[in-house]
Design a protein around this motif. Structure first.
Motif, PDB file in Angstrom:
ATOM      1  N   UNK A  73      -1.052   4.789   0.918  1.00 38.09           N
ATOM      2  CA  UNK A  73       0.137   3.986   1.245  1.00 38.09           C
ATOM      3  C   UNK A  73       0.126   3.435   2.655  1.00 38.09           C
ATOM      4  N   UNK A  74      -0.078   4.315   3.632  1.00 34.94           N
ATOM      5  CA  UNK A  74      -0.021   3.885   5.032  1.00 34.94           C
ATOM      6  C   UNK A  74      -1.101   2.855   5.323  1.00 34.94           C
ATOM      7  N   UNK A  75      -2.307   3.081   4.802  1.00 37.56           N
ATOM      8  CA  UNK A  75      -3.417   2.175   5.089  1.00 37.56           C
ATOM      9  C   UNK A  75      -3.182   0.807   4.461  1.00 37.56           C
ATOM     10  N   UNK A  76      -2.671   0.789   3.229  1.00 34.34           N
ATOM     11  CA  UNK A  76      -2.437  -0.492   2.552  1.00 34.34           C
ATOM     12  C   UNK A  76      -1.314  -1.268   3.252  1.00 34.34           C
ATOM     13  N   UNK A  77      -0.359  -0.548   3.822  1.00 29.74           N
ATOM     14  CA  UNK A  77       0.715  -1.229   4.556  1.00 29.74           C
ATOM     15  C   UNK A  77       0.212  -1.848   5.869  1.00 29.74           C
ATOM     16  N   UNK A 137      13.736  -3.505  -2.832  1.00 30.13           N
ATOM     17  CA  UNK A 137      12.964  -4.654  -3.343  1.00 30.13           C
ATOM     18  C   UNK A 137      11.522  -4.618  -2.818  1.00 30.13           C
ATOM     19  N   UNK A 138      11.364  -4.338  -1.534  1.00 32.52           N
ATOM     20  CA  UNK A 138      10.022  -4.307  -0.944  1.00 32.52           C
ATOM     21  C   UNK A 138       9.225  -3.102  -1.450  1.00 32.52           C
ATOM     22  N   UNK A 139       9.902  -1.983  -1.679  1.00 28.16           N
ATOM     23  CA  UNK A 139       9.210  -0.810  -2.230  1.00 28.16           C
ATOM     24  C   UNK A 139       8.668  -1.116  -3.620  1.00 28.16           C
ATOM     25  N   UNK A 140       9.467  -1.843  -4.409  1.00 30.79           N
ATOM     26  CA  UNK A 140       9.038  -2.217  -5.759  1.00 30.79           C
ATOM     27  C   UNK A 140       7.807  -3.118  -5.674  1.00 30.79           C
ATOM     28  N   UNK A 141       7.831  -4.097  -4.759  1.00 29.14           N
ATOM     29  CA  UNK A 141       6.710  -5.026  -4.606  1.00 29.14           C
ATOM     30  C   UNK A 141       5.470  -4.291  -4.077  1.00 29.14           C
ATOM     31  N   UNK A 142       5.701  -3.354  -3.157  1.00 26.29           N
ATOM     32  CA  UNK A 142       4.630  -2.524  -2.603  1.00 26.29           C
ATOM     33  C   UNK A 142       3.866  -1.828  -3.741  1.00 26.29           C
ATOM     34  N   UNK A 143       4.609  -1.218  -4.640  1.00 29.61           N
ATOM     35  CA  UNK A 143       3.994  -0.468  -5.738  1.00 29.61           C
ATOM     36  C   UNK A 143       3.394  -1.429  -6.774  1.00 29.61           C
ATOM     37  N   UNK A 162       5.846   6.040  -4.007  1.00 28.05           N
ATOM     38  CA  UNK A 162       6.236   5.406  -5.286  1.00 28.05           C
ATOM     39  C   UNK A 162       7.452   6.108  -5.891  1.00 28.05           C
ATOM     40  N   UNK A 163       8.625   5.906  -5.253  1.00 26.20           N
ATOM     41  CA  UNK A 163       9.799   6.723  -5.579  1.00 26.20           C
ATOM     42  C   UNK A 163      10.470   6.427  -6.915  1.00 26.20           C
ATOM     43  N   UNK A 164      10.219   5.242  -7.477  1.00 30.77           N
ATOM     44  CA  UNK A 164      10.997   4.869  -8.673  1.00 30.77           C
ATOM     45  C   UNK A 164      10.183   5.016  -9.958  1.00 30.77           C
TER      46      UNK A 164
END
Ligand SMILES: Nc1ncnc2c1ncn2[C@@H]1O[C@H](COP(=O)(O)OP(=O)(O)OP(=O)(O)O)[C@@H](O)[C@H]1O
Ligand SMILES: [Mg+2]
Length: 216
Positions: A80-84, A96-102, A125-127
Motif C-alpha cells: 500500500x505505502x509503496x504504491x501510494x 472515494x479515494x480509498x475505493x479508487x486506490x483498491x 482495503x477496509x471495505x
C-alpha cells in the motif's frame, strides 16, 4: 465538435463513451496466463492481505515473499505505502479515494496474474465491497483473502509509524479504525491471529495454505 472525447467532456452524449467498450477492441494474445505460469512451475494467484494499519500485513507479506523466493516461485509484492508513492500518489484517504486506490491495485494484480505471478497485495482495503470487486476480477481459485486479524488496541499499541498517535491528536483525518470504518472479512480464505502467531509462523501458515491448494 466531432471528437467524442471532447463532446463527452462538454457534457454531450456520445455514441461510444470514451473508456467504454465502444471503439476499443480487446486484442487476443497467443500466449495466455496458464502458459506463462506453467513456465514458472506455479499457478498464478493473488494473496490479498487486509487488516488495520499496524496489523502486520507488510511484515507478514514480506516474509511470505521471501519464502516463495527460496522455493523458486516468481512473485511480486504490491504494498500500500509503496504504491501510494507512485501509481496512486494522486489519491488521498477519503472513502472515494480509498475505493479508487483498491480498484487500481485490483487491476494491477490482475495484470500480474496474467503475467503468471504469485501476487501479494498488502493494503488495508477496509471495505468488503472493494475486496469483493478485486476477487471478481479473477478466477475463483486464484484469489486468497488473508485477514491479518489484530485488535485495534494491539495495532494502536504497536503503532509502528506513529500514525495512531497522530490520528488521536486529530492531525490525521479519515484514519481506519479511528474515524474511518474497517469492515472485517466474513469468510477469509486464511485468518491470521497475530496475537497468537509470530509473523514468521503466520508466513509459514500462508505458504502451507498455498501449497495445499496446489498453487505452488
Ligand atoms: N505476530 C505479528 N505479526 C505481524 N507483525 C507483528 C506481529 N507482532 C508484532 N508485529 C509488529 O507489528 C508491526 C506491524 O507493522 P506493519 O507495517 O507490518 O503493519 P501494516 O499492517 O502493514 O500497516 P499499514 O497498513 O499501516 O501499512 C511491525 O512492527 C511488526 O514487527
Ligand atoms: Mg503496510
Amino acid at each position: 465538435m466531432n471528437d467524442p472525447l471532447l463532446r463527452a467532456r462538454a457534457g454531450e452524449s456520445t455514441a461510444h463513451p470514451p473508456g467504454g467498450a465502444g471503439d476499443i477492441v480487446w486484442h487476443p494474445t497467443a500466449l495466455g496466463k496458464s502458459a506463462r505460469a506453467q513456465q514458472k512451475r506455479q499457478k498464478a494467484s493473488v494473496l490479498w492481505f487486509t487488516g488495520l494499519s499496524g496489523a502486520g500485513k507488510s511484515t507478514i507479506a514480506d516474509l511470505v515473499e521471501q519464502r516463495l523466493h527460496w522455493r523458486g516461485c516468481h512473485s511480486f509484492l504490491l504494498d500500500g505505502d509503496n504504491v501510494r508513492h507512485g501509481l496512486n500518489k494522486d489519491l488521498g484517504f477519503s472513502d472515494q479515494d480509498r475505493v479508487e486506490n483498491v480498484r487500481r491495485v485490483g487491476e494491477v494484480a490482475k495484470l500480474m496474474v496474467d503475467a503468471g505471478l504469485i501476487v501479494l497485495v498488502a493494503f488495508i482495503s477496509p471495505f468488503r465491497a472493494e475486496r469483493r470487486a478485486a476477487r471478481a476480477l479473477l478466477e475463483e481459485d486464484e484469489f486468497f483473502e488473508v485477514y491479518v486479524d489484530t485488535p485495534l488496541v494491539v495495532a494502536e499499541e504497536r503503532d509502528p509509524k506513529g500514525l495512531y498517535r497522530k490520528a488521536r491528536r486529530g492531525e490525521l483525518k479519515h484514519f481506519t479504525g479511528i474515524d474511518s470504518p474497517y469492515e472485517p472479512p466474513e469468510r477469509p480464505d486464511i485468518r491470521i491471529d497475530t496475537t497468537a502467531l509470530t509473523a514468521r509462523e503466520a508466513a509459514d501458515l500462508v505458504v502451507r495454505h498455498l501449497a495445499q491448494a496446489g498453487r505452488i
